[in-house]
Design a protein around this motif. Structure first.
Motif, PDB file in Angstrom:
ATOM      1  N   CYS A 173     -49.245 -18.452 -36.622  1.00  0.00           N
ATOM      2  CA  CYS A 173     -49.961 -17.248 -36.215  1.00  0.00           C
ATOM      3  C   CYS A 173     -50.735 -16.665 -37.402  1.00  0.00           C
ATOM      4  O   CYS A 173     -50.170 -16.488 -38.496  1.00  0.00           O
ATOM      5  CB  CYS A 173     -48.982 -16.213 -35.676  1.00  0.00           C
TER       6      CYS A 173
ATOM      7  N   HIS B 250     -51.615 -13.740 -37.958  1.00  0.00           N
ATOM      8  CA  HIS B 250     -51.206 -12.393 -38.329  1.00  0.00           C
ATOM      9  C   HIS B 250     -50.162 -12.430 -39.444  1.00  0.00           C
ATOM     10  O   HIS B 250     -50.404 -11.928 -40.530  1.00  0.00           O
ATOM     11  CB  HIS B 250     -50.654 -11.641 -37.109  1.00  0.00           C
ATOM     12  N   ALA B 251     -49.019 -13.058 -39.174  1.00  0.00           N
ATOM     13  CA  ALA B 251     -47.948 -13.066 -40.179  1.00  0.00           C
ATOM     14  C   ALA B 251     -47.186 -14.384 -40.208  1.00  0.00           C
ATOM     15  O   ALA B 251     -46.063 -14.444 -40.701  1.00  0.00           O
ATOM     16  CB  ALA B 251     -46.994 -11.901 -39.950  1.00  0.00           C
TER      17      ALA B 251
ATOM     18  N   ALA C 168     -45.936 -16.486 -37.798  1.00  0.00           N
ATOM     19  CA  ALA C 168     -44.908 -16.901 -36.834  1.00  0.00           C
ATOM     20  C   ALA C 168     -45.316 -18.205 -36.148  1.00  0.00           C
ATOM     21  O   ALA C 168     -46.476 -18.602 -36.161  1.00  0.00           O
ATOM     22  CB  ALA C 168     -44.699 -15.812 -35.789  1.00  0.00           C
TER      23      ALA C 168
ATOM     24  N   CYS D 291     -47.795 -14.514 -29.234  1.00  0.00           N
ATOM     25  CA  CYS D 291     -46.960 -14.730 -30.415  1.00  0.00           C
ATOM     26  C   CYS D 291     -45.581 -14.108 -30.171  1.00  0.00           C
ATOM     27  O   CYS D 291     -45.480 -12.986 -29.663  1.00  0.00           O
ATOM     28  CB  CYS D 291     -47.631 -14.103 -31.635  1.00  0.00           C
TER      29      CYS D 291
ATOM     30  N   VAL E 111     -43.570 -12.809 -32.212  1.00  0.00           N
ATOM     31  CA  VAL E 111     -43.171 -11.731 -33.127  1.00  0.00           C
ATOM     32  C   VAL E 111     -43.860 -10.403 -32.783  1.00  0.00           C
ATOM     33  O   VAL E 111     -43.186  -9.402 -32.501  1.00  0.00           O
ATOM     34  CB  VAL E 111     -43.436 -12.131 -34.594  1.00  0.00           C
ATOM     35  N   HIS E 112     -45.180 -10.372 -32.789  1.00  0.00           N
ATOM     36  CA  HIS E 112     -45.880  -9.105 -32.523  1.00  0.00           C
ATOM     37  C   HIS E 112     -46.802  -9.195 -31.312  1.00  0.00           C
ATOM     38  O   HIS E 112     -47.618  -8.310 -31.091  1.00  0.00           O
ATOM     39  CB  HIS E 112     -46.700  -8.680 -33.746  1.00  0.00           C
TER      40      HIS E 112
ATOM     41  N   TRP F 202     -49.433 -10.892 -30.391  1.00  0.00           N
ATOM     42  CA  TRP F 202     -50.863 -11.197 -30.349  1.00  0.00           C
ATOM     43  C   TRP F 202     -51.065 -12.354 -29.380  1.00  0.00           C
ATOM     44  O   TRP F 202     -50.248 -13.276 -29.314  1.00  0.00           O
ATOM     45  CB  TRP F 202     -51.368 -11.601 -31.726  1.00  0.00           C
TER      46      TRP F 202
HETATM   47  S1  FES Z   1     -46.809 -12.866 -36.510  1.00  0.00           S
HETATM   48 FE1  FES Z   1     -47.898 -13.308 -34.705  1.00  0.00          FE
HETATM   49  S2  FES Z   1     -48.600 -11.407 -34.000  1.00  0.00           S
HETATM   50 FE2  FES Z   1     -47.549 -10.947 -35.825  1.00  0.00          FE
END
Ligand code: FES
Length: 104
Positions: free
Chosen positions: A35, A37-38, A40, A54, A56-57, A59
């Motif tokens: 991902c 974003h971070a 995942a 995702c 985790v958050h 998205w």
């Molecule tokens: S790690 Fe995927 S949306 Fe935050």
């Protein structure tokens, strides 16, 4: 092919690159699974209507073209790869890696 869950994903790692394979009602797709974003694992995300969320958050990314769907921010799109099915084998075209992934 039989190793892929229905309406879900599976992670394969090729030369340290995470590739998410997804079997959906719309077909089989391969995307970068890290991902943007971070970091995942998108292959663990829920899939609905050709979109993976995702884990985790949450998205969301469209599996057919990797488009990030939650904002107008193309820098967060993920790469997609062409998938070919030969019998029970799944072949993924990875342009930066000379070999293809084969699942039996
Ligand atoms: S790690 Fe995927 S949306 Fe935050």
């Amino acid at each position: 092919m039989a190793d892929l869950p229905d309406l879900g994903g599976r992670l394969v790692v090729v030369d340290e690159q995470w590739i998410g394979l997804f079997k959906t009602d719309q077909g089989v797709f391969a995307i970068d699974a890290m991902c943007p974003h971070a970091g995942a694992n998108l292959a663990k995300g829920n899939v609905c209507d050709g979109v993976v969320s995702c884990p985790v958050h949450l998205w969301r990314f469209r599996l057919s073209d990797g488009k990030y769907l939650d904002a107008d921010a193309d820098r967060f799109n993920v790469k997609t790869y062409a998938v070919h099915i030969e019998g029970e084998q799944l072949l993924v075209e990875l342009p930066v890696v000379p070999n293809s992934v084969r699942l039996i």
